[in-house]
Design a protein around this motif. Sequence first.
Motif, PDB file in Angstrom:
ATOM      1  N   VAL A 139      48.205  34.750  42.282  1.00 48.36           N
ATOM      2  CA  VAL A 139      46.850  34.267  42.559  1.00 48.36           C
ATOM      3  C   VAL A 139      46.676  32.856  42.010  1.00 48.36           C
ATOM      4  CG1 VAL A 139      44.398  34.664  42.152  1.00 48.36           C
ATOM      5  CG2 VAL A 139      45.914  36.604  42.592  1.00 48.36           C
ATOM      6  N   ALA A 140      47.226  32.584  40.817  1.00 51.67           N
ATOM      7  CA  ALA A 140      47.132  31.247  40.229  1.00 51.67           C
ATOM      8  C   ALA A 140      47.852  30.217  41.090  1.00 51.67           C
ATOM      9  CB  ALA A 140      47.704  31.254  38.811  1.00 51.67           C
ATOM     10  N   ILE A 141      49.014  30.572  41.619  1.00 47.56           N
ATOM     11  CA  ILE A 141      49.769  29.639  42.468  1.00 47.56           C
ATOM     12  C   ILE A 141      49.016  29.371  43.768  1.00 47.56           C
ATOM     13  CG2 ILE A 141      51.891  29.380  43.813  1.00 47.56           C
ATOM     14  CD1 ILE A 141      53.332  30.935  41.600  1.00 47.56           C
ATOM     15  N   VAL A 142      48.420  30.410  44.331  1.00 55.37           N
ATOM     16  CA  VAL A 142      47.644  30.233  45.565  1.00 55.37           C
ATOM     17  C   VAL A 142      46.475  29.286  45.335  1.00 55.37           C
ATOM     18  CG1 VAL A 142      46.101  31.429  47.163  1.00 55.37           C
ATOM     19  CG2 VAL A 142      48.314  32.429  46.592  1.00 55.37           C
ATOM     20  N   LEU A 143      45.758  29.460  44.230  1.00 58.82           N
ATOM     21  CA  LEU A 143      44.638  28.561  43.939  1.00 58.82           C
ATOM     22  C   LEU A 143      45.128  27.148  43.686  1.00 58.82           C
ATOM     23  CD1 LEU A 143      42.378  30.769  41.631  1.00 58.82           C
ATOM     24  CD2 LEU A 143      42.163  30.341  44.071  1.00 58.82           C
ATOM     25  N   THR A 209      38.701  33.081  42.279  1.00 61.52           N
ATOM     26  CA  THR A 209      39.414  34.245  41.745  1.00 61.52           C
ATOM     27  C   THR A 209      38.578  35.506  41.887  1.00 61.52           C
ATOM     28  OG1 THR A 209      40.553  32.825  40.134  1.00 61.52           O
ATOM     29  CG2 THR A 209      40.534  35.190  39.708  1.00 61.52           C
ATOM     30  N   ALA A 210      37.308  35.398  41.500  1.00 55.26           N
ATOM     31  CA  ALA A 210      36.418  36.554  41.627  1.00 55.26           C
ATOM     32  C   ALA A 210      36.208  36.924  43.091  1.00 55.26           C
ATOM     33  CB  ALA A 210      35.081  36.260  40.953  1.00 55.26           C
ATOM     34  N   ALA A 217      41.775  40.872  47.821  1.00 51.08           N
ATOM     35  CA  ALA A 217      42.953  40.023  47.960  1.00 51.08           C
ATOM     36  C   ALA A 217      43.393  39.414  46.637  1.00 51.08           C
ATOM     37  CB  ALA A 217      42.689  38.902  48.972  1.00 51.08           C
ATOM     38  N   GLY A 218      42.756  39.810  45.536  1.00 43.82           N
ATOM     39  CA  GLY A 218      43.127  39.264  44.232  1.00 43.82           C
ATOM     40  C   GLY A 218      43.946  40.263  43.444  1.00 43.82           C
ATOM     41  N   VAL A 219      43.672  40.347  42.149  1.00 45.24           N
ATOM     42  CA  VAL A 219      44.393  41.301  41.303  1.00 45.24           C
ATOM     43  C   VAL A 219      43.934  42.718  41.642  1.00 45.24           C
ATOM     44  CG1 VAL A 219      44.697  39.625  39.455  1.00 45.24           C
ATOM     45  CG2 VAL A 219      42.667  41.067  39.469  1.00 45.24           C
ATOM     46  N   ARG A 220      44.735  43.674  41.233  1.00 44.99           N
ATOM     47  CA  ARG A 220      44.475  45.065  41.581  1.00 44.99           C
ATOM     48  C   ARG A 220      44.036  45.874  40.365  1.00 44.99           C
ATOM     49  NH1 ARG A 220      50.195  46.218  44.387  1.00 44.99           N
ATOM     50  NH2 ARG A 220      50.806  45.048  42.519  1.00 44.99           N
ATOM     51  N   MET A 221      43.351  46.965  40.634  1.00 48.21           N
ATOM     52  CA  MET A 221      42.965  47.909  39.577  1.00 48.21           C
ATOM     53  C   MET A 221      44.227  48.454  38.913  1.00 48.21           C
ATOM     54  SD  MET A 221      39.662  48.308  39.201  1.00 48.21           S
ATOM     55  CE  MET A 221      39.393  49.977  38.572  1.00 48.21           C
ATOM     56  N   PRO A 222      44.175  48.747  37.614  1.00 51.27           N
ATOM     57  CA  PRO A 222      42.990  48.705  36.728  1.00 51.27           C
ATOM     58  C   PRO A 222      42.858  47.417  35.929  1.00 51.27           C
ATOM     59  CG  PRO A 222      44.756  49.885  35.638  1.00 51.27           C
ATOM     60  CD  PRO A 222      45.315  49.421  36.959  1.00 51.27           C
TER      61      PRO A 222
END
Length: 294
Positions: A139-143, A209-210, A217-222
């Motif tokens: 996600v950081a690389i995409v941003l 990110t949020a 499409a961002g980080v996953r649970m939990p």
Amino acid sequence: MNIVPIPLRRPAAVIGLSLLLLQMVAIVFAPLLSPYDPTHADPLASLMPPSATHWFGTDINGMDVLSRIIYATRINLLISVSSVLLAFVVGVPLGLLIGYYRGLPSNLAMRLFDFVQAFPIFVLGMALVSVMGQEIWNVAIVLAILFIPIFARLIRAEVLSLRERPFVAAARCSGATDIDIMFRHLLPNALMPAMVQVSISIGMAILLTAGLSFIGAGVRMPVPEWGLMVSSGAQQMILGVWWVSLFPGLAIVIAVLCFALLGDVVRDLLDPTKASRSDKKAEEPPALPIGETR
């Protein structure tokens, strides 16, 4: 004589630095401040309202909302700050090169930036995250990919306005190479807009990110992340379960507001002439009406 630094004389600067300090405390002392494990699910405590046991209530999985918000500060700022710094490190030299050297490579780079920025941010972000995987660093690389054109365009615009100045011609006549001219003469004078943009871009990265996590499409649970927490509580909000989404939403507002206010502080620090002019203007006595004397 007023010895208080000029940026700290503004209430907005004090508020921004205070909010930044609050987030730093949450990052460093998260294990001490969190009353529960942020990833521990307790089905028997599902959707409990705010109380003395759970100050911010619990989500549908029974996880403590306060603990997840505190730990999510680490995740959101890690992704946002690292992505913006990566974009800065890549975009600034790239903008310097395409601003100093004209020709086909410069035009191709600008058209590539146009192509990247023509896509809706969330659509492009979803596509890249889907290809790379829903991990924190992905996600950081995409941003970072989304922010590189912003920094490159800022530096290029400054370099185009500076490259024909007399001090550049003087440096060239004294035998300075292109590398010396770019990095010793042009870059220090072109860097201020990009430095101010860093703080603003961090706030934008927090929102992105949020937003990516909100749409899945961002980080996953939990993993504790503000957008993911807002998304998990959005379905229950219509049933009156407001705390699951409200508190992480307020955390997003505080973080974005913090870096927006700090952008003004950075601008004042990097432009002391503007700050001194505003300081002198504030110290000037008010003008008297015509015909009156002090």
